[in-house]
Design an enzyme around this catalytic site. Structure first.
Site, PDB file in Angstrom:
ATOM      1  N   GLU A 108       7.896 -20.174  16.970  1.00  0.00           N
ATOM      2  CA  GLU A 108       7.170 -20.536  15.724  1.00  0.00           C
ATOM      3  C   GLU A 108       7.653 -19.247  15.041  1.00  0.00           C
ATOM      4  O   GLU A 108       7.744 -19.287  13.670  1.00  0.00           O
ATOM      5  CB  GLU A 108       5.667 -20.710  16.089  1.00  0.00           C
ATOM      6  CG  GLU A 108       4.981 -20.836  14.463  1.00  0.00           C
ATOM      7  CD  GLU A 108       3.507 -20.962  14.486  1.00  0.00           C
ATOM      8  OE1 GLU A 108       2.914 -20.202  15.571  1.00  0.00           O
ATOM      9  OE2 GLU A 108       2.918 -21.474  13.578  1.00  0.00           O
ATOM     10  N   GLY A 206       6.372  -9.509 -18.235  1.00  0.00           N
ATOM     11  CA  GLY A 206       5.311 -10.348 -18.211  1.00  0.00           C
ATOM     12  C   GLY A 206       5.698 -11.938 -17.963  1.00  0.00           C
ATOM     13  O   GLY A 206       4.802 -12.718 -17.582  1.00  0.00           O
ATOM     14  N   GLY A 230      -0.142 -16.008  13.225  1.00  0.00           N
ATOM     15  CA  GLY A 230      -0.649 -14.752  13.674  1.00  0.00           C
ATOM     16  C   GLY A 230      -0.437 -13.670  12.543  1.00  0.00           C
ATOM     17  O   GLY A 230       0.733 -13.460  12.064  1.00  0.00           O
TER      18      GLY A 230
HETATM   19  C1  LIG Z   1      -1.850 -22.247   4.431  1.00  0.00           C
HETATM   20  C2  LIG Z   1      -2.235 -22.446   5.970  1.00  0.00           C
HETATM   21  C3  LIG Z   1      -1.605 -23.083   6.940  1.00  0.00           C
HETATM   22  C4  LIG Z   1      -2.223 -22.785   8.254  1.00  0.00           C
HETATM   23  N1  LIG Z   1      -1.483 -23.709   9.295  1.00  0.00           N
HETATM   24  C5  LIG Z   1      -1.977 -23.687  10.485  1.00  0.00           C
HETATM   25  C6  LIG Z   1      -1.470 -24.628  11.237  1.00  0.00           C
HETATM   26  O1  LIG Z   1      -0.765 -25.540  11.128  1.00  0.00           O
HETATM   27  N2  LIG Z   1      -2.225 -24.635  12.823  1.00  0.00           N
HETATM   28  C7  LIG Z   1      -3.161 -23.761  12.998  1.00  0.00           C
HETATM   29  O2  LIG Z   1      -3.499 -23.653  14.014  1.00  0.00           O
HETATM   30  N3  LIG Z   1      -3.653 -22.845  12.046  1.00  0.00           N
HETATM   31  C8  LIG Z   1      -2.975 -22.624  10.923  1.00  0.00           C
HETATM   32  N4  LIG Z   1      -3.235 -21.754   9.868  1.00  0.00           N
HETATM   33  C9  LIG Z   1      -4.673 -20.888  10.453  1.00  0.00           C
HETATM   34  C10 LIG Z   1      -4.024 -19.361  10.233  1.00  0.00           C
HETATM   35  O3  LIG Z   1      -3.174 -19.305  11.319  1.00  0.00           O
HETATM   36  C11 LIG Z   1      -5.369 -18.321  10.351  1.00  0.00           C
HETATM   37  O4  LIG Z   1      -5.677 -18.501   9.171  1.00  0.00           O
HETATM   38  C12 LIG Z   1      -4.689 -17.021  10.563  1.00  0.00           C
HETATM   39  O5  LIG Z   1      -4.290 -16.870  12.121  1.00  0.00           O
HETATM   40  C13 LIG Z   1      -5.867 -16.125  10.642  1.00  0.00           C
HETATM   41  O6  LIG Z   1      -7.130 -16.580  11.185  1.00  0.00           O
HETATM   42  P1  LIG Z   1      -8.476 -16.584  10.239  1.00  0.00           P
HETATM   43  O7  LIG Z   1      -8.368 -17.300   9.070  1.00  0.00           O
HETATM   44  O8  LIG Z   1      -9.439 -17.087  11.124  1.00  0.00           O
HETATM   45  O9  LIG Z   1      -8.755 -14.892   9.878  1.00  0.00           O
HETATM   46  P2  LIG Z   1      -9.716 -14.020  10.776  1.00  0.00           P
HETATM   47  O10 LIG Z   1      -9.275 -14.050  12.211  1.00  0.00           O
HETATM   48  O11 LIG Z   1     -10.993 -14.215  10.356  1.00  0.00           O
HETATM   49  O12 LIG Z   1      -9.009 -12.616  10.378  1.00  0.00           O
HETATM   50  C14 LIG Z   1      -9.578 -12.101   8.920  1.00  0.00           C
HETATM   51  C15 LIG Z   1      -8.783 -10.568   8.980  1.00  0.00           C
HETATM   52  O13 LIG Z   1      -8.978  -9.877  10.012  1.00  0.00           O
HETATM   53  C16 LIG Z   1      -7.865  -9.363  10.634  1.00  0.00           C
HETATM   54  N5  LIG Z   1      -8.051  -9.437  11.982  1.00  0.00           N
HETATM   55  C17 LIG Z   1      -8.511 -10.510  12.974  1.00  0.00           C
HETATM   56  N6  LIG Z   1      -8.499 -10.117  14.276  1.00  0.00           N
HETATM   57  C18 LIG Z   1      -8.307  -8.866  14.393  1.00  0.00           C
HETATM   58  C19 LIG Z   1      -7.881  -8.087  15.327  1.00  0.00           C
HETATM   59  N7  LIG Z   1      -8.331  -8.307  16.830  1.00  0.00           N
HETATM   60  N8  LIG Z   1      -7.517  -6.715  15.217  1.00  0.00           N
HETATM   61  C20 LIG Z   1      -7.330  -6.402  13.845  1.00  0.00           C
HETATM   62  N9  LIG Z   1      -7.376  -7.126  12.796  1.00  0.00           N
HETATM   63  C21 LIG Z   1      -7.824  -8.593  13.018  1.00  0.00           C
HETATM   64  C22 LIG Z   1      -6.954 -10.435  10.360  1.00  0.00           C
HETATM   65  O14 LIG Z   1      -5.648 -10.074  10.524  1.00  0.00           O
HETATM   66  C23 LIG Z   1      -7.192 -10.833   9.019  1.00  0.00           C
HETATM   67  O15 LIG Z   1      -6.716  -9.669   8.024  1.00  0.00           O
HETATM   68  C24 LIG Z   1      -3.088 -21.959   8.529  1.00  0.00           C
HETATM   69  C25 LIG Z   1      -3.611 -20.856   7.671  1.00  0.00           C
HETATM   70  C26 LIG Z   1      -3.283 -21.128   6.275  1.00  0.00           C
HETATM   71  C27 LIG Z   1      -3.961 -20.340   5.253  1.00  0.00           C
END
Ligand SMILES: Cc1cc2nc3c(=O)[nH]c(=O)nc-3n(C[C@H](O)[C@H](O)[C@H](O)COP(=O)(O)OP(=O)(O)OC[C@H]3O[C@@H](n4cnc5c(N)ncnc54)[C@H](O)[C@@H]3O)c2cc1C
Length: 246
Positions: A108, A206, A230
């Site tokens: 991926e 712009g 990720g």
């Molecule tokens: C348009 C879009 C498409 C997507 N498609 C899919 C899909 O098809 N399938 C699927 O399963 N998911 C999908 N996702 C989900 C996506 O993989 C997650 O949004 C992403 O992994 C981040 O997780 P979260 O949103 O829960 O953020 P959080 O885990 O809440 O993270 C918030 C912030 O904290 C940081 N953070 C979190 N943990 C740590 C750590 N241990 N150390 C340091 N920093 C950390 C993150 O890097 C981020 O900056 C999609 C998301 C979007 C917006």
């Protein structure tokens, strides 16, 4: 580790309950692969994968989530309310879901890196064209040293990332692409894509901030690349673990 969707055995079947957020192509999908807890309390080691028919009773989809970019790709919430699954819906062995997902993640991330590099090349192409047409202070903006140096940096960054991508693609084809190498590639290429989109948009002035000019779409479409598949922070953690341990 924070998966809450769970599947409970019931006779020859499984009963699936829970939800998934941000699922790419969730609206269009007829068949989805769902990771669910099958052995509570065991965390990753109690996770299994299921092939789920999106038309099954109890399977619901949200409306399309309203994103700032990537409008051609639908993203949805999926809900599972007592969805009954036949035994053969189990993908791989019971409780082996996490291992399967870990094995698939480098592929991926390779795909996301390919998008990052191709999108960066596309942004550079349209910017090269624009700076050789647009004039300011009596000359083409492509003649300003700042423009020339910025675009030289962009071209260099893309070339380096493409070379690393080709190396990783070869390793993947030979079954040698490791999780930490794929993490380095995703980290480097997606961070580059965001920098490239930002620097190219700047050169449009712009006009770059208007929806009329496609560079603005490169900019908003790029922003998610360091988050999904990720995040960059998680990629850094994977790379750090490979050199420093946990
Ligand atoms: C348009 C879009 C498409 C997507 N498609 C899919 C899909 O098809 N399938 C699927 O399963 N998911 C999908 N996702 C989900 C996506 O993989 C997650 O949004 C992403 O992994 C981040 O997780 P979260 O949103 O829960 O953020 P959080 O885990 O809440 O993270 C918030 C912030 O904290 C940081 N953070 C979190 N943990 C740590 C750590 N241990 N150390 C340091 N920093 C950390 C993150 O890097 C981020 O900056 C999609 C998301 C979007 C917006």
């Amino acid at each position: 580790q924070s998966i809450r969707t769970h599947a409970t055995p019931d006779g020859d079947e499984w009963v699936l309950n829970g939800s998934k957020i941000f699922i790419t192509n969730g609206i269009h999908a007829d068949l989805v692969i769902v990771a669910a807890i099958t052995d509570p309390g065991k965390g990753a080691k109690g996770t299994s994968l299921f092939l789920v028919d999106a038309h099954a009773p109890g399977f619901e989809k949200s409306r399309k989530i309203d994103k700032i970019g990537q409008h051609t790709s639908d993203t949805a919430l999926l809900f599972f309310n007592d969805v009954r699954l036949p035994a053969e819906a189990l993908l791989g062995d019971e409780n082996s879901g996490f291992i399967i997902m870990m094995n698939e993640l480098p592929r991926e991330r390779l795909g996301i890196a390919a998008q990052a590099i191709a999108a960066s090349e596309g942004a550079l192409d349209i910017t090269l064209q624009y700076v050789q047409e647009r004039e300011a202070f009596g000359q083409k903006i492509g003649q300003f040293q700042n423009t020339r140096f910025k675009l030289a940096d962009v071209k260099t960054e893309i070339t380096l990332n493409r070379a690393f991508y080709e190396q990783c693609a070869r390793q993947y084809a030979e079954g040698r692409l490791t999780a930490d190498t794929a993490a380095m590639l995703k980290l480097a290429s997606c961070e580059m894509q965001c920098r490239v989109a930002d620097q190219c948009l700047q050169l449009f002035g712009g006009y770059g901030y208007t929806a009329e000019y496609p560079i603005s779409r490169f900019y908003v479409d790029a922003r998610i690349q360091t988050i999904y598949g990720g995040s960059s922070e998680i990629m850094r953690e994977l790379v750090a673990r490979s050199i420093l341990g946990r």
